[in-house]
Design a protein around this motif. Structure first.
Motif, PDB file in Angstrom:
ATOM      1  N   ALA A 308       0.870  -1.178  -0.050  1.00 41.15           N
ATOM      2  CA  ALA A 308      -0.148   0.012   0.040  1.00 41.15           C
ATOM      3  C   ALA A 308       0.964   1.343  -0.029  1.00 41.15           C
ATOM      4  O   ALA A 308       0.734   2.188  -0.684  1.00 41.15           O
ATOM      5  CB  ALA A 308      -1.000  -0.156   1.222  1.00 41.15           C
ATOM      6  N   ALA A 309       1.980   1.336   0.627  1.00 40.73           N
ATOM      7  CA  ALA A 309       2.805   2.429   0.805  1.00 40.73           C
ATOM      8  C   ALA A 309       3.540   2.554  -0.458  1.00 40.73           C
ATOM      9  O   ALA A 309       3.681   3.853  -0.694  1.00 40.73           O
ATOM     10  CB  ALA A 309       3.803   2.405   1.964  1.00 40.73           C
ATOM     11  N   LEU A 310       3.985   1.622  -1.196  1.00 46.28           N
ATOM     12  CA  LEU A 310       4.440   1.943  -2.284  1.00 46.28           C
ATOM     13  C   LEU A 310       3.804   2.270  -3.496  1.00 46.28           C
ATOM     14  O   LEU A 310       4.080   3.125  -4.300  1.00 46.28           O
ATOM     15  CB  LEU A 310       5.191   0.468  -2.800  1.00 46.28           C
ATOM     16  CG  LEU A 310       6.413   0.080  -1.949  1.00 46.28           C
ATOM     17  CD1 LEU A 310       7.039  -1.402  -2.269  1.00 46.28           C
ATOM     18  CD2 LEU A 310       7.601   1.014  -1.994  1.00 46.28           C
ATOM     19  N   GLU A 311       2.511   1.922  -3.567  1.00 41.17           N
ATOM     20  CA  GLU A 311       1.335   2.218  -4.381  1.00 41.17           C
ATOM     21  C   GLU A 311       1.317   3.779  -4.275  1.00 41.17           C
ATOM     22  O   GLU A 311       1.082   4.611  -5.230  1.00 41.17           O
ATOM     23  CB  GLU A 311       0.183   1.399  -4.443  1.00 41.17           C
ATOM     24  CG  GLU A 311       0.308   0.024  -4.875  1.00 41.17           C
ATOM     25  CD  GLU A 311      -0.699  -0.851  -4.660  1.00 41.17           C
ATOM     26  OE1 GLU A 311      -1.933  -0.279  -3.955  1.00 41.17           O
ATOM     27  OE2 GLU A 311      -0.775  -1.911  -5.112  1.00 41.17           O
ATOM     28  N   VAL A 312       0.989   4.133  -3.002  1.00 44.95           N
ATOM     29  CA  VAL A 312       0.705   5.433  -2.770  1.00 44.95           C
ATOM     30  C   VAL A 312       1.925   6.217  -3.150  1.00 44.95           C
ATOM     31  O   VAL A 312       1.719   7.469  -3.502  1.00 44.95           O
ATOM     32  CB  VAL A 312       0.199   5.659  -1.065  1.00 44.95           C
ATOM     33  CG1 VAL A 312       0.235   7.151  -0.625  1.00 44.95           C
ATOM     34  CG2 VAL A 312      -0.962   4.930  -0.860  1.00 44.95           C
ATOM     35  N   THR A 313       3.150   5.851  -2.671  1.00 46.03           N
ATOM     36  CA  THR A 313       4.196   6.828  -2.919  1.00 46.03           C
ATOM     37  C   THR A 313       4.464   7.038  -4.407  1.00 46.03           C
ATOM     38  O   THR A 313       4.440   8.167  -4.999  1.00 46.03           O
ATOM     39  CB  THR A 313       5.639   5.966  -2.365  1.00 46.03           C
ATOM     40  OG1 THR A 313       5.433   5.998  -1.118  1.00 46.03           O
ATOM     41  CG2 THR A 313       6.712   6.565  -2.914  1.00 46.03           C
ATOM     42  N   SER A 314       4.112   5.831  -5.278  1.00 47.31           N
ATOM     43  CA  SER A 314       4.207   5.951  -6.725  1.00 47.31           C
ATOM     44  C   SER A 314       3.369   7.006  -7.335  1.00 47.31           C
ATOM     45  O   SER A 314       3.516   7.966  -8.276  1.00 47.31           O
ATOM     46  CB  SER A 314       3.883   4.656  -7.299  1.00 47.31           C
ATOM     47  OG  SER A 314       4.030   4.646  -8.887  1.00 47.31           O
ATOM     48  N   ALA A 315       1.887   6.996  -6.733  1.00 49.64           N
ATOM     49  CA  ALA A 315       0.899   7.979  -7.391  1.00 49.64           C
ATOM     50  C   ALA A 315       1.029   9.334  -7.032  1.00 49.64           C
ATOM     51  O   ALA A 315       1.134  10.201  -7.608  1.00 49.64           O
ATOM     52  CB  ALA A 315      -0.563   7.258  -6.925  1.00 49.64           C
ATOM     53  N   LEU A 316       1.424   9.460  -5.617  1.00 49.45           N
ATOM     54  CA  LEU A 316       1.792  10.775  -5.086  1.00 49.45           C
ATOM     55  C   LEU A 316       2.970  11.536  -5.714  1.00 49.45           C
ATOM     56  O   LEU A 316       2.892  12.672  -5.667  1.00 49.45           O
ATOM     57  CB  LEU A 316       1.307  10.922  -3.486  1.00 49.45           C
ATOM     58  CG  LEU A 316      -0.082  10.470  -3.000  1.00 49.45           C
ATOM     59  CD1 LEU A 316       0.098  10.654  -1.576  1.00 49.45           C
ATOM     60  CD2 LEU A 316      -1.091  11.279  -3.723  1.00 49.45           C
ATOM     61  N   SER A 317       3.843  10.678  -6.038  1.00 42.88           N
ATOM     62  CA  SER A 317       5.058  11.237  -6.322  1.00 42.88           C
ATOM     63  C   SER A 317       4.738  11.811  -7.937  1.00 42.88           C
ATOM     64  O   SER A 317       5.301  13.142  -8.151  1.00 42.88           O
ATOM     65  CB  SER A 317       6.178  10.293  -6.709  1.00 42.88           C
ATOM     66  OG  SER A 317       6.698   9.739  -5.489  1.00 42.88           O
TER      67      SER A 317
END
Length: 448
Positions: A308-317
């Motif tokens: 979940a953290a990696l998916e969020v990081t990818s999208a918000l970056s």
């Protein structure tokens, strides 16, 4: 105490109690049989003594020794004696000392009598019978006895052997009962394991082969799991339908507000637009909450925090690429929480998005220390200006924002807290090690 342990304890108590009662009964029966055997043996020897004895005025002699050689061994505990007028006229070689003290009988009493008297080597079990050799004279008394210690030794040996035997038999019975109970309860252990796979998300139904007595329960559980999944699916669809059904009328109202504004009614248009925004906020909030309430009842919810953290990081970056913000993720791959993956993504996304809006250059996602055994706490930190402590609770209210200069609806933090609490967790704010604000999302750890 577990059911297996209770059954084993109860079975052990009954087995031990049964062995104790059985031991007492067997000991009593054996005592009775051996005592009767000793008495019968004394009767036989008394009869043999009377037949072999030749009585004369000068004394008495035996035609031969008694058949039992123990009467010839000194102080063997096997004695015989012939008395007349309280004097000894003959006695066994095993006996020495004064005459045996036999209670006096009436002159005409020729029955066999039994006594317990003091002997030279202990208490004697004695049989005595009077016989008239000369009808005009006094009777001759035939006395034969055996030390009671011989009987006691036999009984003690039997009781010891019986005790050891019953103790060993009780231990074997308890072990056999324990094995039987464990074998009989094994299907329930298999059922527990199968339910664990459902809870951990590895399976959607309880699988395995079970006895006929347990299989109906397994079938009912699978039916319940299936119906629950169907109800949750319908609830999510219904929540989506409600959102879609309200979206169109709200869009119409918003469009009408803009048309009113173009006609010069700016104040009326602003009021309508503000109310439409509030309605949209409440709709989004309630729809998200309704979906989470439905998902909370679903079995086998497991979500990977790292994923979940990696998916969020990818999208918000990508969303905040216009600003020089670095989002750092430090979550081990083995950490999972008991939560729907979509809801976990939404909670982390709201927290990280809020951090990115207020951060200067740096946002971090990590596990808060110290680690807990049954909880997972995700820390989202930024290096922004932070918040004063009095604002920590205000920002969780629906539609409330502390900094109105930043974009947003004031809904994100409220949704995060509501979702976290629906899953048995919570969210709180504090000071970040980066110098800004830290949000701590706490959720129950997934069952392995």
């Amino acid at each position: 105490m577990s059911l297996k342990r209770r059954l084993i304890v109860v079975a052990s108590i009954w087995i031990v109690a049964g062995m104790i009662v059985g031991g007492f009964l067997l000991s009593a029966i054996f005592r009775e049989l051996v005592t009767v055997q000793f008495n019968d043996e004394l009767h036989v020897h008394l009869d043999e003594l009377r037949r072999l004895a030749e009585i004369s005025p000068d004394g008495a002699i035996l035609q031969r020794d008694l058949s039992d050689p123990r009467y010839d061994v000194p102080e063997s505990g096997f004695y015989w004696e012939i008395q007349r007028n309280g004097s000894i006229i003959a006695r066994s070689k095993s006996l020495d000392g004064p005459a045996l003290d036999i209670p006096a009988d009436p002159p005409t009493n020729t029955y066999i009598h039994s006594y317990s008297i003091a002997g030279p080597t202990g208490t004697l079990m004695v049989l005595e019978q009077a016989k008239w050799i000369d009808p005009s004279g006094t009777p001759v008394r035939f006395v034969i006895g055996t030390d009671k210690r011989h009987l006691d030794d036999v009984l003690h040996s039997f009781d010891s052997m019986l005790g050891y035997t019953l103790a060993a038999f009780a231990a074997l019975m308890i072990a056999a009962s324990a094995l039987l109970i464990l074998y009989a309860m094994r299907p329930f252990d298999q059922l527990r394991t199968a339910l664990g796979t459902v809870r951990s998300g590895q399976s959607t139904e309880v699988g395995g082969t079970f006895p006929r007595e347990v299989q109906p329960l397994v079938d009912d559980l699978n039916t319940l799991l299936k119906s629950t999944a169907e109800l949750i699916g319908r609830a999510r669809i219904q929540a989506g339908n409600v959102a879609h059904g309200l979206k169109t009328p709200l869009a119409v109202l918003t469009d009408e507000a803009y048309q009113i504004k173009e006609k010069g009614l700016h104040q009326s248009a602003a009021i309508i637009l503000d109310q439409c925004r509030k309605m949209q906020t409440q709709i989004d909030y309630q729809i998200t909450r309704a979906r989470a309430v439905a998902m909370r009842s679903a079995p086998g919810m497991v979500a990977s925090v790292q994923k979940a953290a990696l998916e969020v990081t990818s999208a918000l970056s990508r969303l905040h690429k216009a600003r020089p913000i670095s989002i750092e993720t430090n979550i081990p791959p083995s950490v999972s929480v008991a939560c729907d993956a979509q809801d976990l993504n939404e909670m982390i996304a709201n927290l990280v998005d809020n951090a990115c809006k207020h951060a200067r250059k740096r946002v971090g996602i990590s596990l808060a220390q110290p680690l807990q055994q049954d909880r997972v706490t995700v820390a989202v930190e930024d290096d922004g200006a932070g918040l004063p402590p009095e604002a920590y609770e205000i920002v969780f209210n629906v539609g409330e924002r502390w900094d109105s200069q930043k974009p947003g609806s004031g809904l994100g933090m409220a949704i995060v807290r509501d979702l976290a609490r629906l899953y048995g967790g919570d969210v709180r704010l504090g000071s970040s090690t980066y110098g800004g604000l830290a949000a701590y999302l706490e959720l129950p750890k997934a069952t392995q």
